[in-house]
Design a protein around this motif. Structure first.
Motif, PDB file in Angstrom:
ATOM      1  N   TRP A  32     -15.361  47.226 -17.697  1.00 54.36           N
ATOM      2  CA  TRP A  32     -16.762  47.647 -17.729  1.00 54.36           C
ATOM      3  C   TRP A  32     -17.444  47.283 -19.041  1.00 54.36           C
ATOM      4  O   TRP A  32     -18.655  47.238 -19.102  1.00 54.36           O
ATOM      5  CB  TRP A  32     -16.878  49.145 -17.463  1.00 54.36           C
ATOM      6  CG  TRP A  32     -15.974  49.970 -18.342  1.00 54.36           C
ATOM      7  CD1 TRP A  32     -16.242  50.464 -19.578  1.00 54.36           C
ATOM      8  CD2 TRP A  32     -14.633  50.363 -18.040  1.00 54.36           C
ATOM      9  NE1 TRP A  32     -15.164  51.151 -20.073  1.00 54.36           N
ATOM     10  CE2 TRP A  32     -14.146  51.096 -19.143  1.00 54.36           C
ATOM     11  CE3 TRP A  32     -13.785  50.168 -16.950  1.00 54.36           C
ATOM     12  CZ2 TRP A  32     -12.862  51.629 -19.187  1.00 54.36           C
ATOM     13  CZ3 TRP A  32     -12.507  50.706 -16.994  1.00 54.36           C
ATOM     14  CH2 TRP A  32     -12.059  51.435 -18.102  1.00 54.36           C
ATOM     15  N   ASN A  33     -16.663  46.990 -20.086  1.00 53.63           N
ATOM     16  CA  ASN A  33     -17.229  46.575 -21.372  1.00 53.63           C
ATOM     17  C   ASN A  33     -17.242  45.062 -21.549  1.00 53.63           C
ATOM     18  O   ASN A  33     -17.558  44.570 -22.631  1.00 53.63           O
ATOM     19  CB  ASN A  33     -16.421  47.174 -22.532  1.00 53.63           C
ATOM     20  CG  ASN A  33     -16.585  48.668 -22.611  1.00 53.63           C
ATOM     21  OD1 ASN A  33     -17.634  49.200 -22.289  1.00 53.63           O
ATOM     22  ND2 ASN A  33     -15.535  49.346 -23.034  1.00 53.63           N
ATOM     23  N   ALA A  34     -16.896  44.309 -20.504  1.00 50.26           N
ATOM     24  CA  ALA A  34     -16.775  42.855 -20.608  1.00 50.26           C
ATOM     25  C   ALA A  34     -18.083  42.220 -21.052  1.00 50.26           C
ATOM     26  O   ALA A  34     -19.135  42.465 -20.477  1.00 50.26           O
ATOM     27  CB  ALA A  34     -16.336  42.270 -19.270  1.00 50.26           C
ATOM     28  N   SER A  36     -18.165  38.855 -21.337  1.00 51.82           N
ATOM     29  CA  SER A  36     -18.122  37.531 -20.733  1.00 51.82           C
ATOM     30  C   SER A  36     -17.393  37.628 -19.398  1.00 51.82           C
ATOM     31  O   SER A  36     -16.614  38.550 -19.167  1.00 51.82           O
ATOM     32  CB  SER A  36     -17.408  36.532 -21.648  1.00 51.82           C
ATOM     33  OG  SER A  36     -16.027  36.804 -21.690  1.00 51.82           O
ATOM     34  N   ILE A  37     -17.657  36.661 -18.549  1.00 52.50           N
ATOM     35  CA  ILE A  37     -16.992  36.628 -17.244  1.00 52.50           C
ATOM     36  C   ILE A  37     -15.490  36.436 -17.424  1.00 52.50           C
ATOM     37  O   ILE A  37     -14.691  37.052 -16.708  1.00 52.50           O
ATOM     38  CB  ILE A  37     -17.598  35.508 -16.367  1.00 52.50           C
ATOM     39  CG1 ILE A  37     -19.042  35.843 -16.014  1.00 52.50           C
ATOM     40  CG2 ILE A  37     -16.777  35.270 -15.119  1.00 52.50           C
ATOM     41  CD1 ILE A  37     -19.219  37.062 -15.136  1.00 52.50           C
ATOM     42  N   GLN A  38     -15.093  35.606 -18.388  1.00 53.48           N
ATOM     43  CA  GLN A  38     -13.656  35.401 -18.624  1.00 53.48           C
ATOM     44  C   GLN A  38     -12.971  36.712 -18.985  1.00 53.48           C
ATOM     45  O   GLN A  38     -11.898  37.018 -18.469  1.00 53.48           O
ATOM     46  CB  GLN A  38     -13.431  34.374 -19.731  1.00 53.48           C
ATOM     47  CG  GLN A  38     -13.619  32.963 -19.270  1.00 53.48           C
ATOM     48  CD  GLN A  38     -13.160  31.974 -20.328  1.00 53.48           C
ATOM     49  OE1 GLN A  38     -12.483  32.323 -21.288  1.00 53.48           O
ATOM     50  NE2 GLN A  38     -13.519  30.724 -20.138  1.00 53.48           N
ATOM     51  N   TYR A  39     -13.583  37.487 -19.866  1.00 48.75           N
ATOM     52  CA  TYR A  39     -12.984  38.761 -20.248  1.00 48.75           C
ATOM     53  C   TYR A  39     -12.932  39.713 -19.058  1.00 48.75           C
ATOM     54  O   TYR A  39     -11.957  40.442 -18.888  1.00 48.75           O
ATOM     55  CB  TYR A  39     -13.745  39.404 -21.409  1.00 48.75           C
ATOM     56  CG  TYR A  39     -13.085  40.658 -21.913  1.00 48.75           C
ATOM     57  CD1 TYR A  39     -11.985  40.584 -22.765  1.00 48.75           C
ATOM     58  CD2 TYR A  39     -13.542  41.915 -21.529  1.00 48.75           C
ATOM     59  CE1 TYR A  39     -11.358  41.736 -23.219  1.00 48.75           C
ATOM     60  CE2 TYR A  39     -12.922  43.069 -21.973  1.00 48.75           C
ATOM     61  CZ  TYR A  39     -11.830  42.965 -22.824  1.00 48.75           C
ATOM     62  OH  TYR A  39     -11.209  44.111 -23.263  1.00 48.75           O
ATOM     63  N   PHE A  40     -13.969  39.697 -18.208  1.00 47.42           N
ATOM     64  CA  PHE A  40     -13.960  40.548 -17.022  1.00 47.42           C
ATOM     65  C   PHE A  40     -12.766  40.219 -16.145  1.00 47.42           C
ATOM     66  O   PHE A  40     -12.026  41.106 -15.722  1.00 47.42           O
ATOM     67  CB  PHE A  40     -15.254  40.394 -16.218  1.00 47.42           C
ATOM     68  CG  PHE A  40     -15.186  41.089 -14.887  1.00 47.42           C
ATOM     69  CD1 PHE A  40     -15.368  42.456 -14.809  1.00 47.42           C
ATOM     70  CD2 PHE A  40     -14.903  40.383 -13.726  1.00 47.42           C
ATOM     71  CE1 PHE A  40     -15.276  43.114 -13.587  1.00 47.42           C
ATOM     72  CE2 PHE A  40     -14.812  41.027 -12.511  1.00 47.42           C
ATOM     73  CZ  PHE A  40     -15.000  42.389 -12.440  1.00 47.42           C
TER      74      PHE A  40
END
Length: 150
Positions: A32-34, A36-40
């Motif tokens: 929920w704190n991402a 960037s899409i990569q981190y998500f």
């Protein structure tokens, strides 16, 4: 109820871990704190992320493929399985889930290089979740209606 658990894999895994008293329950991190899409995608579903890393990404890297190529292949495999898990139960092959997953690749570029993370990156991630997934579901509903009732 079972079909809802299949759609929310981390929820199903947490429920199963609770029932079986399984101690290691790291099925997701702070997605929920991402920013960037990569981190998500690295934090949303840890078991699937680790599987893709172990069986697709790292073997490609060891065999001399570029990081970008490996990422595209991981998203392609993920998109294939997302489409498969929607198309088979509905008995219709429409590619909306596939397109939704593959759209994550350019969106990843946007969150990494255009908005460069931060609050704006988090907003883009949440907009993709709030607008993107329901849009894909609505496309399937639309096509289902046309096939069965038009």
């Amino acid at each position: 109820m079972a079909h809802l658990l299949l759609l929310d894999v981390p929820l199903a895994l947490n429920l199963l871990a609770e029932i079986l008293c399984f101690a290691d329950r790291e099925f997701y991190r702070d997605f929920w704190n991402a920013e960037s899409i990569q981190y998500f995608w690295k934090t949303w579903n840890i078991p699937v992320h680790r599987w893709a890393l172990r069986h697709i990404f790292m073997p490609m890297m060891r065999n001399g493929y570029s990081k970008k190529s490996a990422i595209v292949v991981v998203f392609f495999v993920s998109a294939f399985f997302h489409e498969y898990l929607v198309s088979v139960p509905l008995h219709m092959f429409r590619l909306w889930a596939y397109y939704g997953m593959m759209a994550q690749i350019p969106l990843s570029f946007v969150t990494d290089h255009v908005v460069k993370g931060g609050r704006a990156g988090n907003i883009v991630v949440w907009l993709s979740l709030i607008l993107g997934q329901p849009m894909c579901i609505l496309m399937y509903v639309h096509d289902w209606y046309l096939i069965h009732y038009a």
